[in-house]
Design a protein around this motif. Structure first.
Motif, PDB file in Angstrom:
ATOM      1  N   VAL A   1     -20.166  -7.465 -44.914  1.00 45.09           N
ATOM      2  CA  VAL A   1     -21.518  -6.986 -44.602  1.00 45.09           C
ATOM      3  C   VAL A   1     -21.370  -5.748 -43.725  1.00 45.09           C
ATOM      4  CG1 VAL A   1     -23.719  -7.568 -43.501  1.00 45.09           C
ATOM      5  CG2 VAL A   1     -22.421  -9.335 -44.700  1.00 45.09           C
ATOM      6  N   HIS A   2     -22.061  -4.700 -44.125  1.00 47.40           N
ATOM      7  CA  HIS A   2     -22.004  -3.433 -43.404  1.00 47.40           C
ATOM      8  C   HIS A   2     -23.008  -3.517 -42.249  1.00 47.40           C
ATOM      9  CE1 HIS A   2     -21.877   1.202 -44.259  1.00 47.40           C
ATOM     10  NE2 HIS A   2     -21.573   0.933 -43.022  1.00 47.40           N
ATOM     11  N   THR A   3     -22.536  -3.484 -41.010  1.00 39.87           N
ATOM     12  CA  THR A   3     -23.453  -3.700 -39.882  1.00 39.87           C
ATOM     13  C   THR A   3     -23.800  -2.433 -39.106  1.00 39.87           C
ATOM     14  OG1 THR A   3     -21.645  -4.235 -38.374  1.00 39.87           O
ATOM     15  CG2 THR A   3     -22.670  -6.082 -39.549  1.00 39.87           C
ATOM     16  N   ASN A   4     -22.882  -1.505 -39.035  1.00 39.26           N
ATOM     17  CA  ASN A   4     -23.146  -0.270 -38.286  1.00 39.26           C
ATOM     18  C   ASN A   4     -22.518   0.925 -38.985  1.00 39.26           C
ATOM     19  OD1 ASN A   4     -22.885  -2.575 -36.151  1.00 39.26           O
ATOM     20  ND2 ASN A   4     -24.148  -1.000 -35.198  1.00 39.26           N
ATOM     21  N   GLN A   5     -23.187   2.052 -38.894  1.00 37.07           N
ATOM     22  CA  GLN A   5     -22.654   3.269 -39.505  1.00 37.07           C
ATOM     23  C   GLN A   5     -23.097   4.485 -38.695  1.00 37.07           C
ATOM     24  OE1 GLN A   5     -20.530   3.553 -42.254  1.00 37.07           O
ATOM     25  NE2 GLN A   5     -20.395   5.637 -41.449  1.00 37.07           N
ATOM     26  N   SER A   6     -22.139   5.307 -38.326  1.00 34.18           N
ATOM     27  CA  SER A   6     -22.464   6.547 -37.607  1.00 34.18           C
ATOM     28  C   SER A   6     -21.693   7.705 -38.219  1.00 34.18           C
ATOM     29  CB  SER A   6     -22.063   6.443 -36.131  1.00 34.18           C
ATOM     30  OG  SER A   6     -22.681   5.347 -35.544  1.00 34.18           O
ATOM     31  N   PHE A   7     -22.268   8.885 -38.075  1.00 31.94           N
ATOM     32  CA  PHE A   7     -21.601  10.121 -38.496  1.00 31.94           C
ATOM     33  C   PHE A   7     -21.763  11.144 -37.380  1.00 31.94           C
ATOM     34  CE2 PHE A   7     -23.250   8.060 -42.301  1.00 31.94           C
ATOM     35  CZ  PHE A   7     -22.160   8.063 -43.161  1.00 31.94           C
ATOM     36  N   GLN A   8     -20.666  11.834 -37.089  1.00 33.31           N
ATOM     37  CA  GLN A   8     -20.742  12.933 -36.115  1.00 33.31           C
ATOM     38  C   GLN A   8     -20.063  14.136 -36.736  1.00 33.31           C
ATOM     39  OE1 GLN A   8     -18.947  11.874 -32.375  1.00 33.31           O
ATOM     40  NE2 GLN A   8     -20.342  10.166 -32.069  1.00 33.31           N
ATOM     41  N   TYR A   9     -20.704  15.267 -36.633  1.00 31.48           N
ATOM     42  CA  TYR A   9     -20.147  16.476 -37.265  1.00 31.48           C
ATOM     43  C   TYR A   9     -19.829  17.554 -36.245  1.00 31.48           C
ATOM     44  CZ  TYR A   9     -21.230  14.312 -41.640  1.00 31.48           C
ATOM     45  OH  TYR A   9     -21.242  13.435 -42.681  1.00 31.48           O
ATOM     46  N   ASP A  10     -18.591  18.059 -36.351  1.00 34.64           N
ATOM     47  CA  ASP A  10     -18.207  19.245 -35.593  1.00 34.64           C
ATOM     48  C   ASP A  10     -18.443  20.468 -36.465  1.00 34.64           C
ATOM     49  OD1 ASP A  10     -16.928  17.890 -33.210  1.00 34.64           O
ATOM     50  OD2 ASP A  10     -15.833  16.982 -34.861  1.00 34.64           O
ATOM     51  N   GLN A  11     -18.337  20.277 -37.761  1.00 36.03           N
ATOM     52  CA  GLN A  11     -18.584  21.349 -38.735  1.00 36.03           C
ATOM     53  C   GLN A  11     -19.262  20.728 -39.949  1.00 36.03           C
ATOM     54  OE1 GLN A  11     -15.011  23.449 -39.894  1.00 36.03           O
ATOM     55  NE2 GLN A  11     -14.144  23.246 -37.851  1.00 36.03           N
ATOM     56  N   CYS A  12     -20.017  21.563 -40.641  1.00 33.32           N
ATOM     57  CA  CYS A  12     -20.635  21.112 -41.887  1.00 33.32           C
ATOM     58  C   CYS A  12     -19.541  20.956 -42.962  1.00 33.32           C
ATOM     59  CB  CYS A  12     -21.649  22.172 -42.304  1.00 33.32           C
ATOM     60  SG  CYS A  12     -22.683  21.672 -43.663  1.00 33.32           S
TER      61      CYS A  12
ATOM     62  N   ALA B   1     -29.538  30.158 -47.309  1.00 28.27           N
ATOM     63  CA  ALA B   1     -29.817  29.467 -46.046  1.00 28.27           C
ATOM     64  C   ALA B   1     -28.689  29.648 -45.027  1.00 28.27           C
ATOM     65  CB  ALA B   1     -30.050  27.975 -46.306  1.00 28.27           C
ATOM     66  N   GLY B   2     -27.667  30.411 -45.400  1.00 30.74           N
ATOM     67  CA  GLY B   2     -26.599  30.713 -44.449  1.00 30.74           C
ATOM     68  C   GLY B   2     -25.344  29.880 -44.593  1.00 30.74           C
ATOM     69  N   PHE B   3     -25.282  29.042 -45.635  1.00 29.63           N
ATOM     70  CA  PHE B   3     -24.090  28.209 -45.840  1.00 29.63           C
ATOM     71  C   PHE B   3     -23.111  28.913 -46.769  1.00 29.63           C
ATOM     72  CE2 PHE B   3     -27.511  25.151 -44.930  1.00 29.63           C
ATOM     73  CZ  PHE B   3     -26.946  24.471 -43.857  1.00 29.63           C
ATOM     74  N   GLU B   4     -21.833  28.561 -46.653  1.00 32.00           N
ATOM     75  CA  GLU B   4     -20.819  29.190 -47.513  1.00 32.00           C
ATOM     76  C   GLU B   4     -20.827  28.598 -48.922  1.00 32.00           C
ATOM     77  OE1 GLU B   4     -17.550  27.828 -44.820  1.00 32.00           O
ATOM     78  OE2 GLU B   4     -16.652  27.125 -46.692  1.00 32.00           O
ATOM     79  N   ASP B   5     -21.303  27.390 -49.053  1.00 30.03           N
ATOM     80  CA  ASP B   5     -21.380  26.723 -50.367  1.00 30.03           C
ATOM     81  C   ASP B   5     -22.389  25.579 -50.222  1.00 30.03           C
ATOM     82  OD1 ASP B   5     -20.839  25.721 -52.970  1.00 30.03           O
ATOM     83  OD2 ASP B   5     -18.748  26.335 -52.811  1.00 30.03           O
ATOM     84  N   ILE B   6     -22.493  24.742 -51.233  1.00 29.20           N
ATOM     85  CA  ILE B   6     -23.408  23.597 -51.153  1.00 29.20           C
ATOM     86  C   ILE B   6     -22.891  22.610 -50.105  1.00 29.20           C
ATOM     87  CG2 ILE B   6     -24.264  21.600 -52.426  1.00 29.20           C
ATOM     88  CD1 ILE B   6     -24.267  23.357 -54.939  1.00 29.20           C
ATOM     89  N   PRO B   7     -23.709  22.285 -49.106  1.00 30.89           N
ATOM     90  CA  PRO B   7     -23.233  21.330 -48.094  1.00 30.89           C
ATOM     91  C   PRO B   7     -23.154  19.899 -48.650  1.00 30.89           C
ATOM     92  CG  PRO B   7     -25.270  22.441 -47.380  1.00 30.89           C
ATOM     93  CD  PRO B   7     -25.069  22.751 -48.824  1.00 30.89           C
ATOM     94  N   VAL B   8     -22.306  19.109 -48.023  1.00 29.91           N
ATOM     95  CA  VAL B   8     -22.220  17.681 -48.345  1.00 29.91           C
ATOM     96  C   VAL B   8     -23.299  16.974 -47.506  1.00 29.91           C
ATOM     97  CG1 VAL B   8     -20.768  15.618 -48.173  1.00 29.91           C
ATOM     98  CG2 VAL B   8     -19.745  17.822 -48.832  1.00 29.91           C
ATOM     99  N   PRO B   9     -24.182  16.194 -48.124  1.00 30.05           N
ATOM    100  CA  PRO B   9     -25.199  15.485 -47.324  1.00 30.05           C
ATOM    101  C   PRO B   9     -24.554  14.652 -46.216  1.00 30.05           C
ATOM    102  CG  PRO B   9     -25.687  15.275 -49.667  1.00 30.05           C
ATOM    103  CD  PRO B   9     -24.323  15.905 -49.566  1.00 30.05           C
TER     104      PRO B   9
END
Lengths: 142, 130
Positions: free
Chosen positions: A76-87, A45-53
């Motif tokens: 209590v976990h109220t908010n969660q965000s993820f931003q990726y510049d690279q896989c 699929a074009g990845f160098e290895d198994i990606p991290v979800p």
């Protein structure tokens, strides 16, 4: 928790996720994409290895000592965000730091709520790959 | 968008069980007893153990590959946890395309329980959807 902790950071922790850890995580959340369990499919699929979800870096918190939190009981976990510049990939070592970015106090219905906003910065060889933003809340009776 | 993606994007999990939680605990290392011990959950103000919010979010985002195929990438996830999912509850995830740009799709994902109460609200950005 008081505002004097704002801006505090953890030490840099080196974190490397194995293909087996990704497989177990993927299975736990019904992630059935074969690139997360089979390296050959990931490479195909074009990845160098198994990606991290994309939501898996929350697991990194388990490996990081947070000096301003002694115990997560009652959080209590109220908010969660993820931003990726690279896989992110299996078998790669990432330099990870958690910063307490803000502490907000609110009073509602005679309860004092404290919101602790954090960001987890994930670097590889000094280059930022991703950022995870996490907010926890604690509640106390006034 | 092709015809398939115009269909409602919905997935139901009829009953979230201890086995789901136990598997997530093993995978994540988050073994807070609030997720499996009724007494601890009650002390924290809940009637029953609550499922990890991050399990729910993980399940929600995993559906993107089911809906759009193995090749897509998620570059942004932005979530609010609104209400707990309790052990034994059902989970329904609904997806809606908010904006279909040239190189990426912005979606809104909502998780609700059997009472149609919103548990998690998420905005995501997907790249590579064809």
């Amino acid at each position: 928790m008081d505002a004097s902790f704002i801006g505090s950071t953890t030490e840099v922790h080196l974190i490397c996720i194995s293909p087996q850890e990704i497989k177990e995580y993927a299975e736990a959340i019904f992630l059935q994409n074969p690139i997360y369990v089979d390296r050959s499919k990931a490479v195909e699929a074009g990845f160098e290895d198994i990606p991290v979800p994309p939501t898996m870096p929350i697991v990194f918190w388990q490996s990081i000592h947070i000096p301003w939190i002694s115990d997560f009981d009652g959080f209590v976990h109220t908010n969660q965000s993820f931003q990726y510049d690279q896989c992110l990939f299996a078998n790669k070592t990432y330099e990870c730091v958690v910063e307490l970015t803000n502490v907000v106090e609110k009073i509602r219905h005679n309860k004092s709520m404290t919101f602790m906003e954090h960001k987890l910065l994930i670097y590889h060889q000094g280059e930022l790959c991703g950022t995870a933003f996490t907010t926890f809340m604690t509640v106390e009776e006034e | 968008m092709n015809k398939k993606r115009q269909q409602p994007l919905v997935e139901e999990f009829p009953r979230v069980t201890y086995e789901h939680v136990a598997r997530y605990i093993r995978a994540s290392g988050d073994d807070n007893p609030i997720h499996y011990d009724e007494e601890v959950a009650k002390k924290a103000g809940f009637n029953r153990p609550i499922v990890h919010g991050m399990w729910t979010l993980g399940v929600m985002t995993s559906l993107v590959w089911k809906w759009y195929g193995a090749h897509v990438q998620l570059t942004k996830v932005d979530s609010s946890f609104k209400y707990p999912l309790f052990l034994g509850d059902s989970l329904l995830v609904k997806g809606e395309v908010v904006e279909n740009r040239e190189s990426e799709i912005e979606m809104k994902l909502i998780a609700v329980n059997q009472d149609n109460r919103t548990l998690v609200s998420t905005q995501i950005v997907i790249r590579g959807a064809r």
